[in-house]
Design a protein around this motif. Structure first.
Motif, PDB file in Angstrom:
ATOM      1  N   ALA A 118      19.467 -35.786 -86.682  1.00  0.00           N
ATOM      2  CA  ALA A 118      19.472 -37.065 -85.960  1.00  0.00           C
ATOM      3  C   ALA A 118      20.724 -37.842 -86.330  1.00  0.00           C
ATOM      4  N   ILE A 119      21.302 -38.508 -85.342  1.00  0.00           N
ATOM      5  CA  ILE A 119      22.436 -39.410 -85.562  1.00  0.00           C
ATOM      6  C   ILE A 119      22.051 -40.763 -84.984  1.00  0.00           C
ATOM      7  N   ILE A 120      22.062 -41.781 -85.823  1.00  0.00           N
ATOM      8  CA  ILE A 120      21.709 -43.141 -85.401  1.00  0.00           C
ATOM      9  C   ILE A 120      22.990 -43.901 -85.124  1.00  0.00           C
ATOM     10  N   LEU A 134      27.071 -57.580 -76.462  1.00  0.00           N
ATOM     11  CA  LEU A 134      27.888 -56.615 -75.723  1.00  0.00           C
ATOM     12  C   LEU A 134      27.687 -55.211 -76.291  1.00  0.00           C
ATOM     13  N   VAL A 135      27.837 -54.220 -75.415  1.00  0.00           N
ATOM     14  CA  VAL A 135      27.837 -52.839 -75.875  1.00  0.00           C
ATOM     15  C   VAL A 135      29.082 -52.612 -76.722  1.00  0.00           C
ATOM     16  N   ARG A 136      28.938 -51.864 -77.807  1.00  0.00           N
ATOM     17  CA  ARG A 136      30.071 -51.613 -78.692  1.00  0.00           C
ATOM     18  C   ARG A 136      31.143 -50.793 -77.992  1.00  0.00           C
ATOM     19  N   GLN A 137      32.385 -51.077 -78.354  1.00  0.00           N
ATOM     20  CA  GLN A 137      33.504 -50.361 -77.773  1.00  0.00           C
ATOM     21  C   GLN A 137      33.429 -48.878 -78.131  1.00  0.00           C
ATOM     22  N   LYS A 138      33.862 -48.044 -77.192  1.00  0.00           N
ATOM     23  CA  LYS A 138      33.955 -46.586 -77.367  1.00  0.00           C
ATOM     24  C   LYS A 138      32.613 -45.956 -77.711  1.00  0.00           C
ATOM     25  N   LEU A 139      31.517 -46.576 -77.272  1.00  0.00           N
ATOM     26  CA  LEU A 139      30.196 -46.032 -77.562  1.00  0.00           C
ATOM     27  C   LEU A 139      30.017 -44.644 -76.945  1.00  0.00           C
ATOM     28  N   MET A 140      30.401 -44.489 -75.684  1.00  0.00           N
ATOM     29  CA  MET A 140      30.154 -43.222 -75.002  1.00  0.00           C
ATOM     30  C   MET A 140      31.003 -42.088 -75.586  1.00  0.00           C
ATOM     31  N   GLU A 141      32.217 -42.433 -76.073  1.00  0.00           N
ATOM     32  CA  GLU A 141      33.038 -41.407 -76.724  1.00  0.00           C
ATOM     33  C   GLU A 141      32.351 -40.914 -78.011  1.00  0.00           C
ATOM     34  N   LYS A 142      31.783 -41.857 -78.767  1.00  0.00           N
ATOM     35  CA  LYS A 142      31.067 -41.477 -79.989  1.00  0.00           C
ATOM     36  C   LYS A 142      29.829 -40.649 -79.652  1.00  0.00           C
ATOM     37  N   ALA A 143      29.142 -41.013 -78.576  1.00  0.00           N
ATOM     38  CA  ALA A 143      27.940 -40.270 -78.188  1.00  0.00           C
ATOM     39  C   ALA A 143      28.299 -38.848 -77.767  1.00  0.00           C
ATOM     40  N   THR A 144      29.424 -38.703 -77.071  1.00  0.00           N
ATOM     41  CA  THR A 144      29.861 -37.368 -76.650  1.00  0.00           C
ATOM     42  C   THR A 144      30.109 -36.479 -77.857  1.00  0.00           C
ATOM     43  N   LEU A 145      30.786 -37.021 -78.861  1.00  0.00           N
ATOM     44  CA  LEU A 145      31.039 -36.264 -80.084  1.00  0.00           C
ATOM     45  C   LEU A 145      29.737 -35.977 -80.824  1.00  0.00           C
ATOM     46  N   ALA A 146      28.857 -36.977 -80.877  1.00  0.00           N
ATOM     47  CA  ALA A 146      27.602 -36.819 -81.611  1.00  0.00           C
ATOM     48  C   ALA A 146      26.750 -35.702 -81.005  1.00  0.00           C
ATOM     49  N   ARG A 147      26.732 -35.584 -79.682  1.00  0.00           N
ATOM     50  CA  ARG A 147      25.915 -34.547 -79.043  1.00  0.00           C
ATOM     51  C   ARG A 147      26.336 -33.144 -79.486  1.00  0.00           C
ATOM     52  N   CYS A 148      27.636 -32.981 -79.746  1.00  0.00           N
ATOM     53  CA  CYS A 148      28.150 -31.675 -80.147  1.00  0.00           C
ATOM     54  C   CYS A 148      27.753 -31.310 -81.577  1.00  0.00           C
ATOM     55  N   LEU A 149      27.245 -32.282 -82.331  1.00  0.00           N
ATOM     56  CA  LEU A 149      26.976 -32.060 -83.746  1.00  0.00           C
ATOM     57  C   LEU A 149      25.490 -32.030 -84.061  1.00  0.00           C
ATOM     58  N   LEU A 150      24.661 -31.995 -83.006  1.00  0.00           N
ATOM     59  CA  LEU A 150      23.211 -31.975 -83.200  1.00  0.00           C
ATOM     60  C   LEU A 150      22.690 -30.543 -83.232  1.00  0.00           C
ATOM     61  N   GLU A 151      21.698 -30.304 -84.091  1.00  0.00           N
ATOM     62  CA  GLU A 151      21.013 -29.022 -84.066  1.00  0.00           C
ATOM     63  C   GLU A 151      20.109 -28.964 -82.844  1.00  0.00           C
ATOM     64  N   ASP A 152      19.617 -27.783 -82.506  1.00  0.00           N
ATOM     65  CA  ASP A 152      18.677 -27.646 -81.397  1.00  0.00           C
ATOM     66  C   ASP A 152      17.460 -28.537 -81.652  1.00  0.00           C
ATOM     67  N   GLY A 153      17.163 -29.374 -80.672  1.00  0.00           N
ATOM     68  CA  GLY A 153      16.040 -30.294 -80.823  1.00  0.00           C
ATOM     69  C   GLY A 153      16.408 -31.590 -81.510  1.00  0.00           C
ATOM     70  N   GLY A 154      17.650 -31.685 -81.996  1.00  0.00           N
ATOM     71  CA  GLY A 154      18.108 -32.916 -82.632  1.00  0.00           C
ATOM     72  C   GLY A 154      18.295 -34.031 -81.618  1.00  0.00           C
ATOM     73  N   GLN A 155      18.482 -35.254 -82.112  1.00  0.00           N
ATOM     74  CA  GLN A 155      18.500 -36.391 -81.200  1.00  0.00           C
ATOM     75  C   GLN A 155      19.464 -37.470 -81.659  1.00  0.00           C
ATOM     76  N   ILE A 156      20.061 -38.129 -80.696  1.00  0.00           N
ATOM     77  CA  ILE A 156      20.806 -39.365 -80.938  1.00  0.00           C
ATOM     78  C   ILE A 156      19.836 -40.529 -80.769  1.00  0.00           C
ATOM     79  N   PHE A 157      19.864 -41.457 -81.701  1.00  0.00           N
ATOM     80  CA  PHE A 157      19.092 -42.698 -81.558  1.00  0.00           C
ATOM     81  C   PHE A 157      20.051 -43.857 -81.317  1.00  0.00           C
TER      82      PHE A 157
END
Length: 828
Positions: free
Chosen positions: A649-651, A660-683
């Motif tokens: 999990a990555i929080i 306001l939404v934090r700057q570069k949020l979607m870029e961080k989310a894109t990177l985070a998705r690549c680092l999750l194990e199967d079944g892992g989740q971004i919160f």
């Protein structure tokens, strides 16, 4: 540096040097030797200007600048940017990047100039636009608009200045001139000589524009400097007969008016009118507008203030908080560290949940700005004590303070909570870790001082039945405000004594927003349930599939390895919390068992609090790590400590406290998705943006100078309104004076787990529910941790504020809103 002779392009030796330098630059770039690459590119571009469209130069500059920044070589960093701008004087990307470095280092004026210049070069440049909007709130604070829209305040100041000038004060100095309005009032009233000073570069330049536009250029001398640095005859030819100023904040003295007036009386003003020599004409005597002030205070109960300044809960997300020690905000009137502010500011009339007066207003201080001896003796005054009869029943949360500003003997302005004023009130919160229920018949004892030229008010004791009990001597108790008030007070009084405290209190400071977050129980309970569900699902999946390759390898942190191995047992799940500031989410994850949690909490003191909480809640020491605060590269923050592993999990911290939404949020989310194990989740897994249409004169008044009529006859609005930003932040929609013109509607979705579910823009048709003017679109977020669990940034427990896009449109039946990541567009 550049030889512009056309024949130079045919110089074989020159071309050979360019070719070799270019090759060397590219090789250095490949080797990540950005400093040497930058030098080679400078040589190439100086010798061959035709290569100025070379994109690699930008990349090299930015990489080398980041490296210099991390090494603390600030002068070298800006030298590089200056060299780059000599070559690319109209490159909006380089100009904007230099502005970002300036802003991070605290040079806000200079940063804004670069963002503004980048926007002039490319008006649709989104990065520069967002940067300028963010910095504009620092440079031209929103109270400038409120003050200029406050007609009563403007006219009273104008009348007082006109009366003084007509009475013989014909030489005037305006200290902290802002837009230049008070100096122009003096000139319009007939003053022979008018001077003004302004420290902010942005406001100084703005004042020069305004004065010129109103035909007073050359008739008012504006100096870009502190009044404390001014000298006669170096800066002004002679002492003046009148100083006008409005350098007062909600706590009266916070903008340094005492220091500046002492200096003015000693160096810039004529001596005051003497009772021994009443025949001396006003033109030969000095005076100040405002002439003085009276400060008032009142004890209040207010949950909103309480939850932003001290711990109000005994349990957070399943963790007991008793071991955290004493936590409170950095606002402290009695701190030995003078770097902490003694008060914060709030508009009492707009606090969610309101407030309850516990005492009648009392006179805390009178000050005469025309008496230099009184000003000089203010900071050395003995601490005074005031005994306040308690008139209402409730918990003591703060002292609220306001003042009456006496412009002259006939005219004054009040900043009281019941006044329609551009000022907020000063709030002196109670920082002791317990609740103190007061009742009529008690006396609250308040100490008042002016140490270091700040007005300090501190509630120190309660008197009941002839005994005096200090508020800071009782050991920490249960902070739960739901306890019976009478029983709690008796318990508190039982452990209080009349003796002085045995020593300084041991406490940890959290920012006000961090404290409100810690007190947000629904938020932490939601995360606790979502984390528990994820870990359960991963355990079930692992029991079916068995451990995957690499899952059993021991974690190797980037810093030194831990002193001992983790407890033997099942392979852990790895959870990363990259929340901004203080967060207990990593500890909540570690408390689930079979979890290795990594926290991005940076401050040593805050890490110590988390370790104490871990120990008290039975979380093994090795289950929590703090190495992430040493990772400087933003992308590296999300990397695994061992390449063979992936996160369970990555929080991510998705929404700023301001709304306001934090700057570069979607870029961080894109990177985070690549680092999750199967079944892992971004919160969280997704964020839904909601909004509504409202009519609110308040938002308009706080966002720009309104109306077609000049302010006091002066043309100011077109100049200061250049700093109007379309998004109003730190808004509390629950108390905003407005009319709802539509129901709330879903405007935008940001899916952090599924990039294909997102869209770049969206049109939303909004049906009007009432007629009126659409002046703003307030918005907030529903943050979905998973499919079943979500939290809202718009509820009474939220530590977040809301934001609004401010606009002006006539509304008939329905309008269309187009939302993008950068902007909101509204069509009739």
């Amino acid at each position: 540096h550049t030889n512009r002779n056309p024949q130079s392009r045919f110089d074989p030796a020159r071309n050979e040097l360019v070719s070799r330098s270019l090759e060397s630059a590219q090789q250095c770039l490949f080797n990540q030797d950005y400093g040497t690459a930058f030098v080679h590119y400078l040589l190439v571009l100086n010798l061959a200007p035709v290569l100025k469209d070379f994109e690699s130069f930008r990349f090299t500059l930015f990489k080398w600048a980041d490296e210099l920044d991390s090494l603390g070589r600030i002068q070298d960093l800006f030298d590089c940017y200056e060299q780059a701008l000599e070559l690319f004087p109209s490159d909006e990307v380089i100009i904007n990047s230099m502005g970002e470095h300036l802003f991070r280092m605290g040079f806000r004026d200079e940063a804004a100039g670069h963002f503004h210049k980048a926007l002039k070069l490319k008006p649709d440049y989104p990065e520069a636009k967002e940067n300028f909007y963010r910095v504009a709130n620092w440079l031209v604070e929103r109270w400038h608009f409120l003050m200029l829209n406050d007609r009563r305040r403007n006219h009273k100041y104008q009348q007082a200045i006109q009366k003084a000038v007509e009475g013989g004060c014909n030489t005037v100095l305006d200290i902290g001139t802002g837009t230049g309005i008070l100096g122009m009032c003096a000139k319009k009233a007939g003053a022979a000589e008018v001077y003004a000073c302004e420290l902010s570069k942005t406001m100084y330049e703005l004042a020069c524009e305004v004065v010129t536009a109103n035909g007073m250029n050359g008739r008012i001398k504006i100096l870009h400097m502190k009044s404390l640095e001014m000298e006669v005859p170096k800066d002004i030819p002679k002492r003046v007969s009148l100083v006008v100023t409005e350098t007062v904040d909600a706590g009266l003295f916070g903008e340094g008016i005492i220091e500046s007036l002492i200096h003015a009386w000693n160096h810039l003003l004529l001596p005051p009118q003497s009772t021994q020599d009443p025949s001396r004409p006003p033109s030969q005597a000095g005076r100040v507008i405002p002439a003085g002030a009276t400060v008032f205070g009142m004890a209040v109960q207010c949950l909103e203030i309480r939850r932003h300044h001290r711990l109000c809960v005994s349990e957070v997300g399943g963790l007991t908080t008793a071991a955290a020690g004493e936590l409170h905000s950095p606002v402290s009137c009695s701190s030995e560290d003078d770097s902490t502010e003694p008060y914060t500011t709030e508009r009492l009339s707009r606090l969610p949940g309101g407030y309850t007066p516990l005492t009648e207003p009392f006179n805390a201080l009178d000050i005469d700005f025309n008496n230099v001896q009184e000003l000089e003796g203010l900071c050395s005054r003995e601490v005074s004590r005031v005994r306040l009869p308690v008139t209402g029943e409730g918990l003591l949360d703060a002292l609220a303070v306001w003042f009456q500003l006496h412009l002259d003997q006939q005219s004054s302005l009040s900043t009281g909570p019941k006044e329609d004023t551009c000022w907020e009130q000063a709030i002196y919160p109670i920082q002791t870790p317990h609740n103190f229920p007061l009742r009529p018949g008690d006396e609250l004892i308040v100490e008042i001082s002016c140490r270091d030229a700040y007005l300090r008010l501190c509630s120190v004791a309660v008197a009941r039945d002839g005994r005096e009990f200090r508020l800071d001597d009782c050991p920490s108790g249960n902070p739960n405000p739901s306890l019976n008030a009478e029983a709690e007070l008796c318990s508190a009084l039982a452990c209080l004594g009349t003796e002085q405290s045995s020593g300084p209190r041991d406490y940890t400071m959290l920012e006000c927003a961090e404290m409100a977050l810690l007190n947000n129980q629904p938020y932490h309970d939601s995360f606790r349930r979502a984390l528990a569900k994820l870990i359960t699902n991963l355990k079930d999946a692992r029991s079916i599939q068995g451990p995957s390759k690499g899952q059993g390898l021991e974690v190797m942190p980037l810093t030194d390895p831990p002193s001992g191995p983790m407890d033997p047992g099942p392979d852990p799940f790895y959870v990363l919390d990259v929340s901004e500031g203080f967060s207990v989410l990593s500890l909540m994850a570690a408390s689930q068992g079979q979890v290795k949690a990594y926290s991005s909490v940076e401050k040593t003191q805050h890490q110590a609090v988390l370790r104490r909480l871990a120990m008290a809640n039975g979380v093994p020491e090795e289950a929590l790590e703090f190495w992430l605060n040493q990772v400087e590269d933003e992308q590296a923050v999300l990397q695994r400590p061992s390449r063979e592993k992936l996160w369970s999990a990555i929080i991510l911290d998705c929404v700023e406290t301001c709304g306001l939404v934090r700057q570069k949020l979607m870029e961080k989310a894109t990177l985070a998705r690549c680092l999750l194990e199967d079944g892992g989740q971004i919160f969280p897994e997704r964020i839904v943006l909601y909004g509504m249409l409202v009519e609110s004169d308040t938002l308009l008044l706080e966002s720009a100078v309104q109306g077609q009529e000049p302010t006091l006859g002066f043309n100011i609005a077109p100049f200061i309104n250049q700093f109007t930003v379309p998004v109003h932040v730190f808004l509390d929609l629950s108390t905003l004076q407005c009319r709802h013109l539509s129901d709330s509607v879903e405007l935008f979705i940001l899916d952090l787990m599924n990039t294909n579910a997102n869209y770049t823009n969206r049109d939303v048709m909004v049906q009007a529910s009432a007629s009126g003017r659409v002046t703003a679109v307030p918005f907030w977020y529903q943050i979905h941790l998973n499919e079943e669990i979500s939290v809202s940034t718009f509820n009474q427990d939220s530590h977040w504020k809301q934001a609004a896009v401010v606009l002006y449109i006539l509304l008939d039946e329905c309008i269309s809103i187009t939302m993008t990541m950068e902007a909101v567009y509204i069509y009739k």
